[in-house]
Design a protein around this motif. Sequence first.
Motif, short mmCIF file in Angstrom:
data_model
loop_
_atom_site.label_atom_id
_atom_site.label_comp_id
_atom_site.label_asym_id
_atom_site.label_seq_id
_atom_site.Cartn_x
_atom_site.Cartn_y
_atom_site.Cartn_z
N ARG A 58 29.83 90.07 44.14
CA ARG A 58 31.81 90.17 43.22
C ARG A 58 31.34 92.01 43.13
NH1 ARG A 58 32.01 91.05 37.02
NH2 ARG A 58 34.36 90.94 36.60
N PHE A 59 30.87 92.46 43.03
CA PHE A 59 30.72 94.06 42.97
C PHE A 59 31.62 94.39 44.41
CE2 PHE A 59 29.33 98.46 43.58
CZ PHE A 59 29.81 99.24 42.70
N ALA A 60 30.53 94.13 45.28
CA ALA A 60 30.97 94.49 46.91
C ALA A 60 32.76 93.90 46.60
CB ALA A 60 30.44 93.49 47.85
N TRP A 61 33.05 92.71 46.57
CA TRP A 61 34.48 92.71 46.61
C TRP A 61 35.03 93.38 45.97
CZ3 TRP A 61 37.83 89.84 49.56
CH2 TRP A 61 39.05 89.91 48.73
N LEU A 62 34.33 94.14 44.35
CA LEU A 62 35.57 94.60 44.07
C LEU A 62 36.27 96.07 44.49
CD1 LEU A 62 34.69 94.09 40.98
CD2 LEU A 62 37.07 92.91 41.36
N LEU A 63 35.12 96.33 45.44
CA LEU A 63 35.13 98.03 46.64
C LEU A 63 35.73 97.22 47.42
CD1 LEU A 63 31.36 99.36 46.20
CD2 LEU A 63 33.24 100.35 45.72
N ILE A 64 35.66 96.40 48.07
CA ILE A 64 36.56 96.14 48.97
C ILE A 64 38.19 96.08 48.82
CG2 ILE A 64 37.30 94.72 50.69
CD1 ILE A 64 34.09 94.13 51.01
N THR A 65 38.78 95.68 47.39
CA THR A 65 40.04 95.40 47.37
C THR A 65 40.53 96.45 46.43
OG1 THR A 65 38.76 94.04 45.58
CG2 THR A 65 39.50 92.92 47.31
N ALA A 93 29.48 102.83 46.48
CA ALA A 93 30.23 102.76 45.35
C ALA A 93 30.91 105.02 46.15
CB ALA A 93 30.36 102.70 44.11
N LEU A 94 29.40 105.56 46.15
CA LEU A 94 29.93 106.79 46.57
C LEU A 94 30.33 107.30 47.60
CD1 LEU A 94 26.34 107.08 44.58
CD2 LEU A 94 28.43 108.29 43.80
N LYS A 95 29.13 106.33 48.89
CA LYS A 95 29.64 106.38 49.89
C LYS A 95 31.41 106.24 50.39
CE LYS A 95 25.22 106.31 52.15
NZ LYS A 95 24.56 105.66 53.49
N LYS A 96 31.24 105.06 49.39
CA LYS A 96 33.39 104.60 50.16
C LYS A 96 34.40 105.87 49.14
CE LYS A 96 36.37 100.61 49.16
NZ LYS A 96 36.64 100.70 51.02
#
Length: 232
Positions: free
Chosen positions: A222-229, A65-68
């Motif tokens: 789920r967290f990864a998906w929320l980040l991607i979207t 999340a921080l890198k994104k």
Amino acid sequence: MNSTNINKLNVYAFSSRKELIKYVSKEKKSLIAINAEKILHANEQTRSLINLNIGYADGVGAVWALKKRGFKQTIKIPGCELWLDIIKEFYQSKTFYLVGAKEEVITATIEKLHKTYAGINILGYRNGYIKTENEQAELIQTIASLKPDIIFVAMGSPKQELLMQEMQQLHPAIYQGLGGSFDVYVGNVERAPAWWVKNNLEWAYRLIKQPSRIKRQIHLVRFAWLLITKQI
């Protein structure tokens, strides 16, 4: 110090452990480990606790999340290693108090620390089984009286964060919540081998060892998906 908002949580982006230790030594706040699960399940209480203190990326999800958000130099800092880094940095100059785990575990932890860090000044310790309000009040008064520089609390979230916040009100110091780190330190709980840790796959190793953790690991997916979207 760089930080950003993730699901209304203020999370700090540290590029090294030394940077974190230098920062907390000036701030005298509680260090709170942040991972995907804590971000997803944040509520009013946990947000308040974290935002008053220093939330750092203890899990790979928080690092993603921080890198994104542009903090490309962010690293994962496992809490079960960080507290020992803090001891190594300050054991010759600061005082300590430890709270948490079973009596035999905390006793073994203290013995090992004295053997490993000759001259370490541990002002006191107690197990993590605080059964009454009176026991908790006595502990807080003990902390306020002894005035240790650094306090480690290993009781699991959010119990340890709530206790640290109460302690902070009477005695500002460096605090860190440690979960089950004392058990790891004395060998009661096996940690993932170095390769898995280095490659941010500690969660996968735990899942292999404990398939029952699948419900918790689904949160990471789920967290990864929320980040991607871009929903978080």
